[in-house]
Design a protein around this motif. Structure first.
Motif, PDB file in Angstrom:
ATOM      1  N   LEU A  14      65.147  36.311  24.785  1.00  0.00           N
ATOM      2  CA  LEU A  14      64.484  36.467  26.078  1.00  0.00           C
ATOM      3  C   LEU A  14      64.163  37.932  26.349  1.00  0.00           C
ATOM      4  O   LEU A  14      63.163  38.259  26.980  1.00  0.00           O
ATOM      5  CB  LEU A  14      65.370  35.911  27.201  1.00  0.00           C
ATOM      6  CG  LEU A  14      65.565  34.399  27.165  1.00  0.00           C
ATOM      7  CD1 LEU A  14      66.586  33.975  28.212  1.00  0.00           C
ATOM      8  CD2 LEU A  14      64.250  33.669  27.389  1.00  0.00           C
ATOM      9  N   LYS A  52      53.338  36.078  21.305  1.00  0.00           N
ATOM     10  CA  LYS A  52      53.309  36.587  19.939  1.00  0.00           C
ATOM     11  C   LYS A  52      52.000  36.168  19.241  1.00  0.00           C
ATOM     12  O   LYS A  52      51.381  36.962  18.531  1.00  0.00           O
ATOM     13  CB  LYS A  52      54.511  36.003  19.194  1.00  0.00           C
ATOM     14  CG  LYS A  52      55.006  36.847  18.085  1.00  0.00           C
ATOM     15  CD  LYS A  52      55.769  38.037  18.610  1.00  0.00           C
ATOM     16  CE  LYS A  52      56.031  39.004  17.464  1.00  0.00           C
ATOM     17  NZ  LYS A  52      56.685  40.230  17.931  1.00  0.00           N
ATOM     18  N   ILE A  61      61.212  37.987  17.006  1.00  0.00           N
ATOM     19  CA  ILE A  61      60.332  36.954  16.459  1.00  0.00           C
ATOM     20  C   ILE A  61      59.272  37.605  15.579  1.00  0.00           C
ATOM     21  O   ILE A  61      58.432  38.347  16.058  1.00  0.00           O
ATOM     22  CB  ILE A  61      59.673  36.139  17.588  1.00  0.00           C
ATOM     23  CG1 ILE A  61      60.761  35.429  18.397  1.00  0.00           C
ATOM     24  CG2 ILE A  61      58.671  35.153  17.023  1.00  0.00           C
ATOM     25  CD1 ILE A  61      60.246  34.568  19.506  1.00  0.00           C
ATOM     26  N   SER A 102      53.681  24.372  21.953  1.00  0.00           N
ATOM     27  CA  SER A 102      54.703  23.630  22.687  1.00  0.00           C
ATOM     28  C   SER A 102      54.727  24.078  24.145  1.00  0.00           C
ATOM     29  O   SER A 102      54.488  25.247  24.448  1.00  0.00           O
ATOM     30  CB  SER A 102      56.072  23.883  22.066  1.00  0.00           C
ATOM     31  OG  SER A 102      56.043  23.576  20.700  1.00  0.00           O
ATOM     32  N   ASP A 103      55.031  23.143  25.035  1.00  0.00           N
ATOM     33  CA  ASP A 103      55.187  23.486  26.444  1.00  0.00           C
ATOM     34  C   ASP A 103      56.577  24.048  26.712  1.00  0.00           C
ATOM     35  O   ASP A 103      56.759  24.931  27.528  1.00  0.00           O
ATOM     36  CB  ASP A 103      54.971  22.233  27.307  1.00  0.00           C
ATOM     37  CG  ASP A 103      53.595  21.636  27.059  1.00  0.00           C
ATOM     38  OD1 ASP A 103      52.601  22.312  27.386  1.00  0.00           O
ATOM     39  OD2 ASP A 103      53.519  20.514  26.520  1.00  0.00           O
ATOM     40  N   LEU A 104      57.541  23.484  26.012  1.00  0.00           N
ATOM     41  CA  LEU A 104      58.917  23.951  26.165  1.00  0.00           C
ATOM     42  C   LEU A 104      59.498  24.237  24.782  1.00  0.00           C
ATOM     43  O   LEU A 104      59.187  23.533  23.829  1.00  0.00           O
ATOM     44  CB  LEU A 104      59.786  22.891  26.859  1.00  0.00           C
ATOM     45  CG  LEU A 104      59.344  22.414  28.249  1.00  0.00           C
ATOM     46  CD1 LEU A 104      60.237  21.263  28.713  1.00  0.00           C
ATOM     47  CD2 LEU A 104      59.381  23.550  29.259  1.00  0.00           C
ATOM     48  N   VAL A 105      60.327  25.260  24.712  1.00  0.00           N
ATOM     49  CA  VAL A 105      60.998  25.562  23.448  1.00  0.00           C
ATOM     50  C   VAL A 105      62.497  25.611  23.676  1.00  0.00           C
ATOM     51  O   VAL A 105      62.986  26.344  24.532  1.00  0.00           O
ATOM     52  CB  VAL A 105      60.510  26.914  22.862  1.00  0.00           C
ATOM     53  CG1 VAL A 105      61.320  27.274  21.628  1.00  0.00           C
ATOM     54  CG2 VAL A 105      59.030  26.839  22.506  1.00  0.00           C
ATOM     55  N   ILE A 145      57.288  33.262  25.100  1.00  0.00           N
ATOM     56  CA  ILE A 145      57.537  34.322  24.117  1.00  0.00           C
ATOM     57  C   ILE A 145      56.774  34.016  22.822  1.00  0.00           C
ATOM     58  O   ILE A 145      56.114  34.881  22.251  1.00  0.00           O
ATOM     59  CB  ILE A 145      59.047  34.445  23.819  1.00  0.00           C
ATOM     60  CG1 ILE A 145      59.788  34.897  25.081  1.00  0.00           C
ATOM     61  CG2 ILE A 145      59.289  35.402  22.676  1.00  0.00           C
ATOM     62  CD1 ILE A 145      61.289  34.844  24.944  1.00  0.00           C
ATOM     63  N   PHE A 146      56.873  32.759  22.408  1.00  0.00           N
ATOM     64  CA  PHE A 146      56.173  32.372  21.182  1.00  0.00           C
ATOM     65  C   PHE A 146      54.659  32.535  21.352  1.00  0.00           C
ATOM     66  O   PHE A 146      53.976  33.008  20.452  1.00  0.00           O
ATOM     67  CB  PHE A 146      56.493  30.907  20.837  1.00  0.00           C
ATOM     68  CG  PHE A 146      57.808  30.739  20.132  1.00  0.00           C
ATOM     69  CD1 PHE A 146      57.878  30.879  18.752  1.00  0.00           C
ATOM     70  CD2 PHE A 146      58.971  30.455  20.828  1.00  0.00           C
ATOM     71  CE1 PHE A 146      59.084  30.727  18.086  1.00  0.00           C
ATOM     72  CE2 PHE A 146      60.174  30.301  20.172  1.00  0.00           C
ATOM     73  CZ  PHE A 146      60.236  30.443  18.800  1.00  0.00           C
ATOM     74  N   ARG A 147      54.160  32.135  22.522  1.00  0.00           N
ATOM     75  CA  ARG A 147      52.717  32.186  22.752  1.00  0.00           C
ATOM     76  C   ARG A 147      52.212  33.632  22.799  1.00  0.00           C
ATOM     77  O   ARG A 147      51.158  33.944  22.255  1.00  0.00           O
ATOM     78  CB  ARG A 147      52.385  31.452  24.054  1.00  0.00           C
ATOM     79  CG  ARG A 147      51.047  30.779  23.988  1.00  0.00           C
ATOM     80  CD  ARG A 147      50.892  29.764  25.090  1.00  0.00           C
ATOM     81  NE  ARG A 147      51.789  28.620  24.932  1.00  0.00           N
ATOM     82  CZ  ARG A 147      51.716  27.533  25.691  1.00  0.00           C
ATOM     83  NH1 ARG A 147      50.822  27.457  26.656  1.00  0.00           N
ATOM     84  NH2 ARG A 147      52.536  26.529  25.481  1.00  0.00           N
ATOM     85  N   ARG A 169      60.223  29.979  29.420  1.00  0.00           N
ATOM     86  CA  ARG A 169      60.155  31.402  29.038  1.00  0.00           C
ATOM     87  C   ARG A 169      60.131  31.533  27.518  1.00  0.00           C
ATOM     88  O   ARG A 169      59.422  32.361  26.973  1.00  0.00           O
ATOM     89  CB  ARG A 169      61.355  32.151  29.621  1.00  0.00           C
ATOM     90  CG  ARG A 169      61.160  32.496  31.091  1.00  0.00           C
ATOM     91  CD  ARG A 169      62.468  32.854  31.751  1.00  0.00           C
ATOM     92  NE  ARG A 169      63.019  34.123  31.291  1.00  0.00           N
ATOM     93  CZ  ARG A 169      64.266  34.508  31.567  1.00  0.00           C
ATOM     94  NH1 ARG A 169      65.054  33.736  32.286  1.00  0.00           N
ATOM     95  NH2 ARG A 169      64.714  35.656  31.126  1.00  0.00           N
ATOM     96  N   MET A 170      60.919  30.690  26.880  1.00  0.00           N
ATOM     97  CA  MET A 170      60.954  30.741  25.405  1.00  0.00           C
ATOM     98  C   MET A 170      59.582  30.387  24.828  1.00  0.00           C
ATOM     99  O   MET A 170      59.118  31.009  23.865  1.00  0.00           O
ATOM    100  CB  MET A 170      61.992  29.769  24.855  1.00  0.00           C
ATOM    101  CG  MET A 170      63.404  30.070  25.303  1.00  0.00           C
ATOM    102  SD  MET A 170      64.432  30.846  24.047  1.00  0.00           S
ATOM    103  CE  MET A 170      64.341  29.666  22.757  1.00  0.00           C
ATOM    104  N   SER A 171      58.945  29.375  25.402  1.00  0.00           N
ATOM    105  CA  SER A 171      57.647  28.979  24.854  1.00  0.00           C
ATOM    106  C   SER A 171      56.619  30.091  25.096  1.00  0.00           C
ATOM    107  O   SER A 171      55.718  30.309  24.295  1.00  0.00           O
ATOM    108  CB  SER A 171      57.192  27.648  25.453  1.00  0.00           C
ATOM    109  OG  SER A 171      56.460  27.846  26.635  1.00  0.00           O
TER     110      SER A 171
END
Lengths: 95, 275
Positions: free
Chosen positions: A84, B14, A93, A66-69, B10-12, B6-8
């Protein structure tokens, strides 16, 4: 543009909406910086509504980043702050 | 940078980290697949746990509703006996129960929502795991180091983000379920302690006891009044009784002299009922 709503999956949103999403994202960021949970909840609700109305859900078997979460629907400011803050370390996570 | 980006990231981050861990990318594929299956199991267990919690709340809602109906009846009975204080007590308790019921209904809705979300998450993950497995086999078959590296990266990051998200969703559901179970436990204790009386009606609460006591006091008073009437041979009572309740009514009166409380209000009521 692929947008994930945490806990709900991914949607494809046309790039033409990026400006609006960015503007809403700025409100969300300002709320987090100001530690203002009511403002955060409002901004999140607006973002979720925008993404849901512009977006088309991806098929279940799609394997794309995803580009944005977006935080999950019930998220509060503290939970997002924690996520964050995780950037550096292990923890929230699961791997 | 905005929060959504920023959230995306964080996932990446990981996903990248997990990918870097293995030396042979093919091992990463198998390892990840194994983890995916484990997570799928975990999500399904999560769905089952939430469903169990939801059902428990449904049982409690039924019990609390029965309690509340019962208190309502008690209030009516108490009022008809002229005991407003007792009726007020019953209604106060009922309003406490209604609060509990409304809280539980909110929680029930929350759990239902959680259950639906997790069920969908399990479906999504299942579809992605299957897609990943197909991709994994293709990559393994056409394996040349450089080519595979990018393909693996793509397949891996897509599923990794999903796994992180689903993993967090299960955690949230578990937290919520744990909270509900603590509350449900408290309500069970409350039900058991008799603070909210027993829905089976086997043990009597204080309001019921008081109403029973009132009822038997009333009977006693009525009996006494009638017996006094008979003893004094007052012209009013005795003949009237013979008129209203013929042969049968004479018998019970004799029995009741010995055992006043045993035969309840039946006698006076029978008289009232007849013209």
């Amino acid at each position: 543009m692929i947008v994930r709503i945490m806990g709900e999956g991914q949607l494809e949103v046309d790039g033409s909406h990026l400006d609006e999403l960015n503007r809403l994202d700025e409100e969300l960021t300002a709320a987090v910086d100001a530690d203002d949970d009511p403002a955060f909840r409002r901004a999140l609700a607006a973002l979720l509504a925008a993404v849901r109305s512009y977006g088309n859900p991806l098929p279940d078997d799609a394997l794309v980043d995803s580009d944005l979460v977006l935080p999950f629907t019930e998220a509060h400011i503290t939970e997002v702050r924690e996520m964050l803050a995780e950037t550096a370390g292990e923890g929230l996570i699961p791997g | 940078m905005g929060i959504l980006q920023r959230m995306s990231m964080i996932f990446r981050a990981k996903a990248d980290k997990a990918l870097d861990r293995a030396e042979d990318p093919r091992e990463t594929l198998d390892y990840s697949y194994k983890k995916q299956l484990e997570l799928l199991q975990k999500v399904r267990r999560g769905v089952a746990d939430v469903a169990t919690s939801r059902k428990r709340i449904e049982v409690q809602l039924t019990q609390l509703t029965q309690q509340s109906d019962r208190l309502q009846n008690q209030a009516q009975k108490a009022l008809s006996m002229g005991r407003e204080d007792l009726a007020r007590e019953a209604l106060t308790r009922k309003s406490g129960l209604l609060q509990q019921i409304s809280d539980l209904q909110t929680q029930h809705a929350a759990l239902q929502g959680e259950e639906e979300k997790l069920t969908l998450a399990a479906q999504r993950l299942q579809a992605k795991v299957e897609a990943f497995r197909t991709k994994k086999e293709t990559i393994k078959a056409t394996y040349t180091a450089a080519e595979a590296q990018t393909q693996i990266g793509e397949a891996f990051s897509g599923i990794s983000e999903e796994m992180s998200d689903v993993g967090l969703a299960v955690q949230r559901a578990e937290d919520k379920t744990a909270q509900m179970q603590a509350r449900a436990g408290a309500i069970d204790e409350l039900l058991a302690s008799g603070a909210l009386d027993d829905p089976t009606g086997t043990s009597k609460d204080d309001i019921t006891l008081e109403l029973d006591r009132l009822a038997s006091t009333n009977e006693v008073e009525l009996e006494l009044a009638r017996m006094k009437g008979e003893l004094t041979g007052g012209p009013g009572d005795a003949p009237q009784q013979i008129e209203s309740g013929p042969a049968e009514s004479a018998q019970p009166v004799a029995e009741q002299v010995g055992e006043p409380a045993a035969q309840p209000v039946a006698e006076p009521r029978r008289e009232e009922g007849r013209p």
